[in-house]
Enzyme design. Structure first.
Site, PDB file in Angstrom:
ATOM      1  N   ASP A 129      -2.925   4.787  -2.636  1.00 35.57           N
ATOM      2  CA  ASP A 129      -4.143   5.436  -2.000  1.00 35.57           C
ATOM      3  C   ASP A 129      -4.574   6.599  -2.667  1.00 35.57           C
ATOM      4  O   ASP A 129      -3.639   7.368  -2.962  1.00 35.57           O
ATOM      5  CB  ASP A 129      -3.484   5.645  -0.596  1.00 35.57           C
ATOM      6  CG  ASP A 129      -4.360   6.097   0.508  1.00 35.57           C
ATOM      7  OD1 ASP A 129      -5.410   5.489   0.909  1.00 35.57           O
ATOM      8  OD2 ASP A 129      -4.269   7.262   0.900  1.00 35.57           O
TER       9      ASP A 129
ATOM     10  N   HIS B 106     -10.866  -2.443   4.423  1.00 40.95           N
ATOM     11  CA  HIS B 106     -10.636  -1.899   5.788  1.00 40.95           C
ATOM     12  C   HIS B 106     -11.486  -0.797   5.863  1.00 40.95           C
ATOM     13  O   HIS B 106     -11.431  -0.265   7.328  1.00 40.95           O
ATOM     14  CB  HIS B 106      -9.186  -1.731   6.017  1.00 40.95           C
ATOM     15  CG  HIS B 106      -8.769  -0.622   4.954  1.00 40.95           C
ATOM     16  ND1 HIS B 106      -8.502  -1.118   3.806  1.00 40.95           N
ATOM     17  CD2 HIS B 106      -8.166   0.575   5.233  1.00 40.95           C
ATOM     18  CE1 HIS B 106      -7.981  -0.070   2.840  1.00 40.95           C
ATOM     19  NE2 HIS B 106      -7.890   0.918   3.857  1.00 40.95           N
TER      20      HIS B 106
ATOM     21  N   ASP C 174       0.784  -1.081   0.043  1.00 43.58           N
ATOM     22  CA  ASP C 174      -0.123   0.302   0.055  1.00 43.58           C
ATOM     23  C   ASP C 174       0.889   1.218   0.036  1.00 43.58           C
ATOM     24  O   ASP C 174       1.777   1.167   0.955  1.00 43.58           O
ATOM     25  CB  ASP C 174      -0.847  -0.124   1.365  1.00 43.58           C
ATOM     26  CG  ASP C 174      -2.083   0.405   1.172  1.00 43.58           C
ATOM     27  OD1 ASP C 174      -2.318   1.504   0.424  1.00 43.58           O
ATOM     28  OD2 ASP C 174      -3.240  -0.180   1.436  1.00 43.58           O
TER      29      ASP C 174
END
Ligand code: NOJ
Ligand code: MG
Length: 543
Positions: free
Chosen positions: A208, A329, A106
């Site tokens: 992200d 998440h 990530d």
């Protein structure tokens, strides 16, 4: 056949791991990299006894004060000491590669932690060389932010800095200042970060907020509109999805392409799916995969999911590839959300069959495969900054981040220490060890789906055609590649449903049951009249 058609990121299954919540090896209550190494057999040991995931995506593991689950990075080139160190990461990478498992990191490129040395320097004075690495502006007048842009979470996206008497921009939380991507030094630094990890051997990135990198240079005001929460009261014309952010994605693609076999999947945070698709470019020159939030937000309804899939199929660039997930998440776990009307277990099986047989790369979120529920976390135990601040509406994201339920033992087998978030009480009857032994469990259904997918090119990369004329409550489609033809029939309702594979789809062939939630696998079936049991998922192969 080799080449793009068979790329691992197209045909494989990605397993998302919230590192803090998967497995704790050193009894400090927090999951870690060694905990993942210890459980690689569970993820893929090369036999159908394991899940069979082809890749793991790790939530952020870079150094971070962890005020937002690691999405607040303080050093991009090191490993968060709470998760391990570089040696352990390299060991994990080697262990995964030894088993043919790819590793996806990530990467948070839009903002850093406010504790990152770059930001500490940047805020130290107006003439610091790093000042321009972040987005600093004067207020419109004393005490008034430069414009009316709002942060995703709440309030003005501008934070006043007393010492240097200017505002800095943060699209998310105030401790996550946005980097200034217009500054060439910032771009160079972030591209170096990407190269550093590619050189180390990671197979890909989950990027992200990739459409947030740039903001309008003139800081033009967003038009107002109606919406549920303050962030939705503006139409985000100028603070997200700027053309320059897509250009940056393309630049990142050029870098990634210098390393064979690597990929980038991106979180395009938007309420317009056109935006998410745009980040695929022409299908070869921007992101490899773009998250499709629409699918993950649908209600328990065959027509709804079908509509979502058809939209994406109809809007992808010709060389573009879909990607489907129901959990992550940030989202409420679907075992609870989609199971609300009852029959949660049976619905979870139908949902799994859909996610793992559609045309597109499936992403499974840890615990989804054993039906972990959305946990209720007492307010005082919360960790998520959103939950802490806004509970009960929204409740925050911790409920989807509770420790993996490995067994019925202490702390669900997650940790010998006190877990950082409480284990959901369901672990006693709902855990990996119990489901491992039960052939009819959700876990074994996921395993069978994934391993069957692994054996059938039609399921991995075949084309997709929805079947028409299906009764209400049924979603059915055909996947086809070469001679291989597979039909998937999903009954979303708790009543029997009858349907036929249309004559022109039958190809004169007999069909055999490949997978079924209701037994009879291997049996031959008459495709001119199929009766689906309540909430049955059926996968047929033309023979
Ligand atoms: C999206 C991530 O998925 C989320 O967990 C995080 O809080 C924000 N981006 C900010 O980085
Ligand atoms: Mg930005």
């Amino acid at each position: 056949m080799t080449g793009r058609g068979n790329a691992w990121w197209k045909k494989g299954v990605i397993y998302q791991i919230s590192v803090a919540s998967f497995s704790d090896s050193d009894a400090d209550g927090l999951g870690d990299l060694r905990g993942i190494i210890n459980n690689l057999d569970y993820i893929n040991d090369g036999t159908p006894h394991s899940l069979g995931a082809d890749a793991i995506w790790l939530t952020p593991i870079n150094a971070s004060p962890m005020l937002d689950f690691g999405y607040d990075v303080s050093d991009y080139l090191s490993i968060n000491p709470r998760f391990g160190n570089m040696e352990v990461f390299e060991e994990l990478l080697d262990a995964c590669h030894g088993r043919g498992i790819k590793v996806i990191m990530d990467m948070v490129l839009n903002h850093t932690s406010s504790e990152h040395p770059w930001f500490v320097e940047s805020r130290s004075s107006r003439d610091n060389p790093k000042r321009d690495w972040y987005v600093w502006r004067d207020g419109r007048s004393p005490g008034r932010p430069p414009n009316r842009w709002v942060a995703v979470v709440e309030g003005s996206a501008w934070q006043y800095d007393d010492d240097t008497r200017q505002f800095f921009y943060h699209a998310f939380l105030p401790f996550q200042p946005d980097l200034n991507w217009r500054n060439p030094e910032v771009r160079a630094a972030m591209f170096d970060v990407i190269r550093f990890w590619l050189d180390k051997g990671v197979d890909g990135f989950r990027l992200d907020l990739i459409n947030f990198l740039y903001e309008d240079v003139l800081l033009r005001e967003n038009p107002r509109r109606f919406g549920m929460r303050p962030y939705d009261w503006q139409e985000h014309l100028y603070d997200r999805s700027q053309p320059e952010s897509l250009e940056a994605a393309k630049e990142l693609r050029r870098i990634t392409d210098e390393y064979p076999g690597r990929m980038m999947m991106g979180e395009v945070y938007t309420d317009t799916p056109e935006d998410a698709v745009a980040y695929l470019g022409d299908g070869t020159d921007a992101l490899h995969l773009s998250f499709y939030l629409d699918f993950a937000q649908r209600k328990w309804n065959a027509g709804d999911f079908r509509e979502s899939v058809e939209w994406l199929e109809g809007h992808l660039p010709p060389a573009g590839w879909p990607c489907y997930y129901l959990n992550n998440h940030d989202l409420p776990r679907t075992y609870t959300r989609l199971g609300r009307g009852g029959d949660a277990e049976a619905r979870a099986k139908v949902a799994a069959a859909m996610t793992l047989t559609l045309r597109g790369t499936p992403i499974i979120y840890y615990g989804e495969e054993i039906g972990m529920p959305m946990s209720r976390i007492p307010r005082k135990m919360m960790d998520d900054p959103i939950g802490k601040k806004f509970w009960p509406i929204p409740v925050g994201r911790d409920g989807s981040r509770t420790p993996m339920q490995w067994s019925g033992e202490k702390n669900a087998g997650f940790s010998q220490g006190e877990p950082w978030l409480p284990v959901d009480s369901s672990y006693v009857e709902r855990n990996m060890a119990l489901q491992d032994r039960d052939p009819a469990s959700l876990l074994n259904w996921y395993r069978r789906l994934i391993w069957t997918r692994g054996k059938k090119p039609a399921l991995q990369c075949g084309n997709y055609r929805a079947l028409g004329g299906t009764p209400k409550g049924v979603y059915a489609y055909v996947r086809e590649r070469g001679e291989e033809r597979i039909a998937v029939m999903l009954n979303f309702v708790s009543r029997e449903r009858s349907l036929a594979v249309p004559r022109d789809e039958r190809g004169g062939s007999t069909w055999r049951i490949l997978l079924s939630t209701h037994g009879e696998e291997g049996a031959e079936i008459d495709a001119s009249l199929i009766t689906l049991q309540p909430l049955q998922a059926l996968v047929l192969e033309g023979i």
